[in-house]
Design an enzyme around this catalytic site. Structure first.
Site, short mmCIF file in Angstrom:
data_model
loop_
_atom_site.label_atom_id
_atom_site.label_comp_id
_atom_site.label_asym_id
_atom_site.label_seq_id
_atom_site.Cartn_x
_atom_site.Cartn_y
_atom_site.Cartn_z
N LYS A 113 1.04 12.07 4.43
CA LYS A 113 0.00 12.71 3.63
C LYS A 113 0.45 14.12 3.30
O LYS A 113 1.19 14.74 4.08
CB LYS A 113 -1.32 12.77 4.40
CG LYS A 113 -2.53 12.84 3.50
CD LYS A 113 -2.84 11.45 2.96
CE LYS A 113 -4.17 11.36 2.30
NZ LYS A 113 -4.57 9.94 2.22
N1 GLU Z 1 -4.69 8.68 -1.14
C1 GLU Z 1 -4.91 7.27 -1.10
C2 GLU Z 1 -5.22 6.81 0.30
O1 GLU Z 1 -5.71 7.57 1.12
C3 GLU Z 1 -3.78 6.49 -1.77
C4 GLU Z 1 -2.44 6.62 -1.12
C5 GLU Z 1 -1.32 5.98 -1.93
O2 GLU Z 1 -1.59 5.30 -2.90
O3 GLU Z 1 -0.18 6.17 -1.53
O4 GLU Z 1 -5.08 5.66 0.65
#
Ligand code: GLU
Length: 424
Positions: A113
């Site tokens: 993240k």
């Molecule tokens: N931010 C989204 C999540 O928390 C998508 C992550 C992604 O598509 O890599 O799942």
């Protein structure tokens, strides 16, 4: 005994919460000590400063992070958040949840993240572009289609992903669309990616309501958060015939027991920018929305909004976690003791986003693009499979649904780490 020697770098309520969830799951499957801490703690993190020239000529330095929690099962994967309350501990917790989510639904990815401490609403379009490009520039050696693949999260969108992809591609000297997912279609984005998270939440809500023998056409829904996830969930559930009785954003919410017209609310949002004063409903606070009597409650904003104070007061039948980490450990315990609310845990509930991110990455790597129907059929098939595996795990071990989902996700990561061995 587990013996990690770990600093207080990630110390925060939300990181502690993710660790507590991990510990409970690791205990439940008797995860051997030799693999436990390796699986639990983030593999690495980057912290960067991001100077941005403002339109008045001054320079503001922002701080950004990327935490790669697990890189043992594939390139790490996860969104980038732009929010004024971002901390490295929060980013680490979110990265941890990405690991379990990708593993649970069977994606060949690790978890990561990113985040920047910024309120993007306070920036002009060009300042936002400079910040986004600078973030990618600083991270360029740590990201890549086979290393770590970002995507949108709270406060970021397709346009930002496009700028980041362009910055990376310029750096490597050729177009490299697979470095980022959630891009505009014109830059190699996937059909169906924008609505994927919400479509997945709504699909799982439909499936669980079927299991609970509640017709979706009789269901009332309250949704906290009306960004990408909340609004797409609302549209999809409205499409299935459910009645959306309350929605909210950071300015507060609106409530109409007769049902809110979601398309009208979205059209209002287009020019007003906030839900406040939308006249198709009466005002309601975010706190009151969570405690409304409804069939389905969807927290679709930030972490820890359901806690020990409001958990005893929830009046929904099904809690569908569109957000990551919306329910604290204490609230989880209360809800388990109450036993009258079914929960679709975040790592399953909102996995539609990263599933279609995976499809986007595959399409980019093969330069072969799919139609929207194909994307959605494949998405729902993967969600069905994940739901079945969670339900089977729940039945087999008499776990809560959250514990079932987490144990599956964690066990697969731990198994891969064990099989790879420890160097030297
Ligand atoms: N931010 C989204 C999540 O928390 C998508 C992550 C992604 O598509 O890599 O799942």
């Amino acid at each position: 005994m587990s013996k990690a020697i770990i600093s207080s770098l990630y110390d925060s309520d939300v990181f502690k919460m993710a660790c507590r969830q991990f510990d409970q799951a690791a205990d439940a499957i008797s995860l051997p000590d030799a693999i436990r801490d390796r699986t639990k703690y983030p593999r690495r993190c980057m912290a960067v400063t991001l100077p941005v020239r403002r339109i008045d000529g001054s320079v503001t330095v922002f701080e950004g992070y990327r935490v790669q929690h697990n890189v043992s099962t594939g390139p790490s994967k996860g969104g980038i958040r732009f929010h004024q309350d971002v901390t490295i501990g929060e980013v680490a917790a979110l990265a941890m949840w990405m690991s379990w989510k990708c593993s649970l639904v069977g994606l060949p990815y690790g978890g990561a993240k990113g985040g920047v401490i910024v309120d993007p609403k306070q920036l002009s379009e060009s300042e936002l572009e400079h910040l986004s490009r600078r973030y990618m520039q600083e991270m360029v050696n740590f990201l890549g289609p086979h290393t770590d693949v970002p995507a949108p999260d709270v406060g970021t969108n397709e346009k930002i992903m496009g700028w980041m992809m362009d910055t990376y591609s310029t750096h490597v000297g050729h177009l490299s669309p697979a470095v980022v997912t959630g891009k505009p279609i014109a830059l190699g984005g996937s059909q169906g990616r924008r609505e994927a998270t919400g479509a997945g939440v709504a699909y799982l809500v439909k499936k669980y309501l079927e299991d609970m023998k509640i017709p979706i056409t009789k269901a009332t829904v309250a949704i906290q958060g009306f960004g990408n996830v909340g609004s797409e969930t609302a549209l999809a559930l409205e499409g299935y015939g459910a009645k959306i009785i309350a929605i909210s954003d950071y300015t507060g919410g609106v409530y109409n027991p007769k049902g809110i017209n979601i398309k009208k609310a979205l059209a209002y949002l287009q020019y007003a920018k906030v839900l406040k004063d939308f006249d198709g409903a009466e005002p309601i606070s975010n706190e009151a929305l969570l405690e409304l009597k409804c069939t389905v409650l969807v927290p679709a904003a930030l972490e820890r909004v359901i806690h020990d104070k409001n958990a005893p007061k929830l009046k929904c039948r099904l809690l569908a976690e569109g957000a990551n980490g919306p329910t604290t450990n204490a609230a989880d315990k209360i809800l388990e003791q109450r036993g009258d609310i079914e929960i679709i845990p975040d790592v399953l509930c909102n996995s539609g986003g990263v599933i279609v991110s995976y499809f986007e990455w595959l399409q980019n790597l093969s330069s072969f693009y799919w139609g929207r129907d194909e994307v959605l059929v494949k998405l729902f098939a993967m969600l069905d499979k994940a739901k079945e595996s969670v339900d089977a795990q729940q039945r087999k071990f008499k776990f809560s649904r959250r514990l079932a989902a987490l144990t599956l996700g964690i066990a697969r990561v731990a198994e891969a780490k064990g099989a790879r061995g420890l160097f030297p």
